[in-house]
Design a protein around this motif. Structure first.
Motif, PDB file in Angstrom:
ATOM      1  N   GLY A   1       2.078  -4.931  78.727  1.00 28.59           N
ATOM      2  CA  GLY A   1       1.062  -4.747  79.755  1.00 28.59           C
ATOM      3  C   GLY A   1      -0.347  -4.778  79.177  1.00 28.59           C
ATOM      4  O   GLY A   1      -0.617  -4.195  78.128  1.00 28.59           O
ATOM      5  N   VAL A   2      -1.238  -5.460  79.876  1.00 27.26           N
ATOM      6  CA  VAL A   2      -2.666  -5.492  79.528  1.00 27.26           C
ATOM      7  C   VAL A   2      -3.400  -4.976  80.755  1.00 27.26           C
ATOM      8  O   VAL A   2      -3.646  -5.708  81.713  1.00 27.26           O
ATOM      9  CB  VAL A   2      -3.120  -6.914  79.150  1.00 27.26           C
ATOM     10  CG1 VAL A   2      -4.601  -6.929  78.787  1.00 27.26           C
ATOM     11  CG2 VAL A   2      -2.286  -7.460  77.997  1.00 27.26           C
ATOM     12  N   GLU A   3      -3.716  -3.684  80.715  1.00 25.85           N
ATOM     13  CA  GLU A   3      -4.168  -2.999  81.924  1.00 25.85           C
ATOM     14  C   GLU A   3      -5.686  -2.991  82.053  1.00 25.85           C
ATOM     15  O   GLU A   3      -6.411  -2.949  81.049  1.00 25.85           O
ATOM     16  CB  GLU A   3      -3.665  -1.545  81.903  1.00 25.85           C
ATOM     17  CG  GLU A   3      -2.162  -1.399  81.718  1.00 25.85           C
ATOM     18  CD  GLU A   3      -1.373  -1.927  82.901  1.00 25.85           C
ATOM     19  OE1 GLU A   3      -1.982  -2.173  83.959  1.00 25.85           O
ATOM     20  OE2 GLU A   3      -0.154  -2.093  82.768  1.00 25.85           O
ATOM     21  N   PRO A   4      -6.202  -3.038  83.289  1.00 30.05           N
ATOM     22  CA  PRO A   4      -7.642  -2.861  83.506  1.00 30.05           C
ATOM     23  C   PRO A   4      -8.029  -1.418  83.215  1.00 30.05           C
ATOM     24  O   PRO A   4      -7.160  -0.551  83.201  1.00 30.05           O
ATOM     25  CB  PRO A   4      -7.812  -3.201  84.997  1.00 30.05           C
ATOM     26  CG  PRO A   4      -6.468  -2.938  85.613  1.00 30.05           C
ATOM     27  CD  PRO A   4      -5.460  -3.248  84.543  1.00 30.05           C
ATOM     28  N   PRO A   5      -9.288  -1.144  82.967  1.00 33.56           N
ATOM     29  CA  PRO A   5     -10.397  -2.108  82.954  1.00 33.56           C
ATOM     30  C   PRO A   5     -10.511  -2.822  81.598  1.00 33.56           C
ATOM     31  O   PRO A   5      -9.823  -2.466  80.654  1.00 33.56           O
ATOM     32  CB  PRO A   5     -11.609  -1.220  83.194  1.00 33.56           C
ATOM     33  CG  PRO A   5     -11.238   0.085  82.560  1.00 33.56           C
ATOM     34  CD  PRO A   5      -9.758   0.240  82.789  1.00 33.56           C
ATOM     35  N   TYR A   6     -11.388  -3.816  81.545  1.00 32.55           N
ATOM     36  CA  TYR A   6     -11.697  -4.560  80.319  1.00 32.55           C
ATOM     37  C   TYR A   6     -10.463  -5.244  79.760  1.00 32.55           C
ATOM     38  O   TYR A   6     -10.251  -5.305  78.556  1.00 32.55           O
ATOM     39  CB  TYR A   6     -12.339  -3.632  79.269  1.00 32.55           C
ATOM     40  CG  TYR A   6     -13.348  -2.694  79.865  1.00 32.55           C
ATOM     41  CD1 TYR A   6     -14.483  -3.182  80.516  1.00 32.55           C
ATOM     42  CD2 TYR A   6     -13.158  -1.318  79.832  1.00 32.55           C
ATOM     43  CE1 TYR A   6     -15.395  -2.328  81.102  1.00 32.55           C
ATOM     44  CE2 TYR A   6     -14.063  -0.459  80.411  1.00 32.55           C
ATOM     45  CZ  TYR A   6     -15.181  -0.974  81.046  1.00 32.55           C
ATOM     46  OH  TYR A   6     -16.079  -0.121  81.637  1.00 32.55           O
ATOM     47  N   GLU A   7      -9.624  -5.773  80.666  1.00 33.70           N
ATOM     48  CA  GLU A   7      -8.362  -6.353  80.223  1.00 33.70           C
ATOM     49  C   GLU A   7      -8.554  -7.598  79.368  1.00 33.70           C
ATOM     50  O   GLU A   7      -7.704  -7.904  78.525  1.00 33.70           O
ATOM     51  CB  GLU A   7      -7.460  -6.653  81.418  1.00 33.70           C
ATOM     52  CG  GLU A   7      -8.070  -7.486  82.504  1.00 33.70           C
ATOM     53  CD  GLU A   7      -8.675  -6.646  83.619  1.00 33.70           C
ATOM     54  OE1 GLU A   7      -8.389  -6.945  84.800  1.00 33.70           O
ATOM     55  OE2 GLU A   7      -9.446  -5.713  83.313  1.00 33.70           O
ATOM     56  N   GLN A   8      -9.664  -8.323  79.551  1.00 38.30           N
ATOM     57  CA  GLN A   8      -9.845  -9.524  78.735  1.00 38.30           C
ATOM     58  C   GLN A   8     -10.012  -9.153  77.261  1.00 38.30           C
ATOM     59  O   GLN A   8      -9.395  -9.766  76.379  1.00 38.30           O
ATOM     60  CB  GLN A   8     -11.044 -10.330  79.218  1.00 38.30           C
ATOM     61  CG  GLN A   8     -11.114 -11.711  78.570  1.00 38.30           C
ATOM     62  CD  GLN A   8     -12.264 -12.532  79.090  1.00 38.30           C
ATOM     63  OE1 GLN A   8     -13.395 -12.044  79.172  1.00 38.30           O
ATOM     64  NE2 GLN A   8     -12.004 -13.786  79.451  1.00 38.30           N
TER      65      GLN A   8
END
Length: 391
Positions: free
Chosen positions: A223-230
């Motif tokens: 998982g790559v969760e928000p915020p700032y996921e980029q």
């Protein structure tokens, strides 16, 4: 009586069992229509017919089984429900996953570990209308899930791998890095963990060179969760690259698929999770210092901090891995380049079969000079020069 696994009310044996008609009518009204009025109408139908609860639960298990056929896994399903809905829906889908599991086929150790991690809280008691509304909202989401790339286990026949002593030591090092209040110590412990990961990967490569292993590259979703996921996706990509893996980010669904040999995948999961904890701790301290200097906390500061942290951490992780690999090869008297190259070819082939078409994206929002400076400093605090081998 109430089924504790699903939260649905099941009829006593002497009650008349409802036909599926109520559930069919509710689904026809609400599942294919996003209008709130349609949802309320369908929920009212279900709330008025307690005998339909068992059929409604059975349909939910069918939705879960369909998600598996579309390439989803238990952790993916929990993550997307948490991302799109709320905790009440997470409890509902967790109950459905656990209820469906006994009738499912064996799917390997990684799948079993995800099942073990599914939340065990029973759905909260509420009135029938609210409960039916939440169920229909969940089913709407499950019905619309896209098809994902199937991730077969990389180990032969999905056999379990016992955790090595090296991975146990890596876990311990990263736990210490997360617990310390000193950034320099956290970075030093993380660098040491990366060195040990590289040595562990070298050991497996040497074993494969001496007696070719039947193992093939596998894949997992993280998982790559928000915020700032980029920025977080960039960090995960850097960790994967330093550990002989490749990562592909699915931005709309909030995860990256990492491809590699099983031991390397385990290392990537461990290190990425730990570095995120450390980055967020360091960012909070940097923001506190900024506020003490009279500057307000800003989104661009945090985005730039994490982007710089990911960029610099990736550079240092690769340097640590390359040094450990060179030292491991020299100690063993073996040229590791052909061995590692063949494994890299296998990983690339697996990636290209899973993702025939990929695109690159430019990192956005890293425009705050102070954030970039502080993020670089946080990733650069520790010395990562070569150390004596860890024994």
């Amino acid at each position: 009586m109430v089924d504790s696994a699903t939260g649905f009310r099941r009829p006593w044996h002497h009650r008349r069992v409802s036909t599926p008609r109520t559930v069919d009518r509710a689904f026809e009204t609400a599942l294919y229509d996003t209008d709130d009025t349609a949802l309320d109408t369908a929920a009212s139908l279900l709330a008025a017919d307690p005998a339909a609860d068992a059929e409604l639960a059975r349909r939910g298990e069918e939705f879960v089984a369909t998600a598996w056929r579309r390439g989803w896994q238990p952790a993916d399903l929990v993550r997307i429900v948490r991302r799109e809905l709320d905790e009440a829906h997470v409890r509902l889908v967790a109950a459905l996953i656990r209820a469906q599991a006994p009738g499912d086929r064996p799917r390997g150790p990684r799948w079993a570990a995800q099942l073990d991690a599914v939340p065990e809280q029973a759905p909260a008691r509420t009135d029938r209308f609210s409960h039916a509304t939440a169920v229909l909202e969940l089913y709407r989401l499950l019905l619309r899930l896209p098809v994902l790339e199937p991730l077969e286990p990389g180990t032969p026949r999905g056999e379990a791998r016992p955790e090595s002593r090296a991975l146990a030591r890596i876990r311990a090092l990263l736990a210490k890095a997360e617990a310390t209040g000193y950034p320099q110590e956290a970075e030093a412990l993380s660098a040491k963990a990366q060195e040990l990961m590289a040595r562990h990967s070298v050991d497996e490569a040497l074993l494969a060179a001496g007696a070719p292993s039947p193992d093939a590259p596998g894949a997992c979703r993280i998982g790559v969760e928000p915020p700032y996921e980029q920025a977080k996706a960039v960090l995960l990509d850097a960790v994967a690259d330093a550990n002989h893996c490749r990562a592909v980010w699915n931005e709309p669904l909030g995860f990256s698929t990492v491809v590699g040999f099983e031991g390397d995948l385990e290392a990537v999961e461990l290190l990425y999770t730990s570095l995120l904890v450390q980055a967020e701790t360091a960012m909070a301290k940097a923001e506190a210092a900024q506020r003490a200097g009279g500057r307000k906390r800003t989104k661009t500061f945090r985005q730039s901090f994490l982007a710089a942290y990911a960029h610099r951490a990736g550079t240092r992780l690769r340097a640590a891995a390359e040094a450990a690999t060179a030292e491991g090869g020299a100690a063993a008297g073996v040229d590791l380049l052909p061995v590692l190259a063949s494994r890299q070819v296998a990983v690339t082939d697996r990636l290209e079969r899973l993702f025939p078409q990929t695109t690159t994206t430019r990192l956005r929002g890293a425009s705050d000079a102070a954030g970039w400076t502080e993020g670089t400093r946080a990733a650069d605090d520790a010395r990562v020069e070569r150390r004596r081998p860890l024994r």
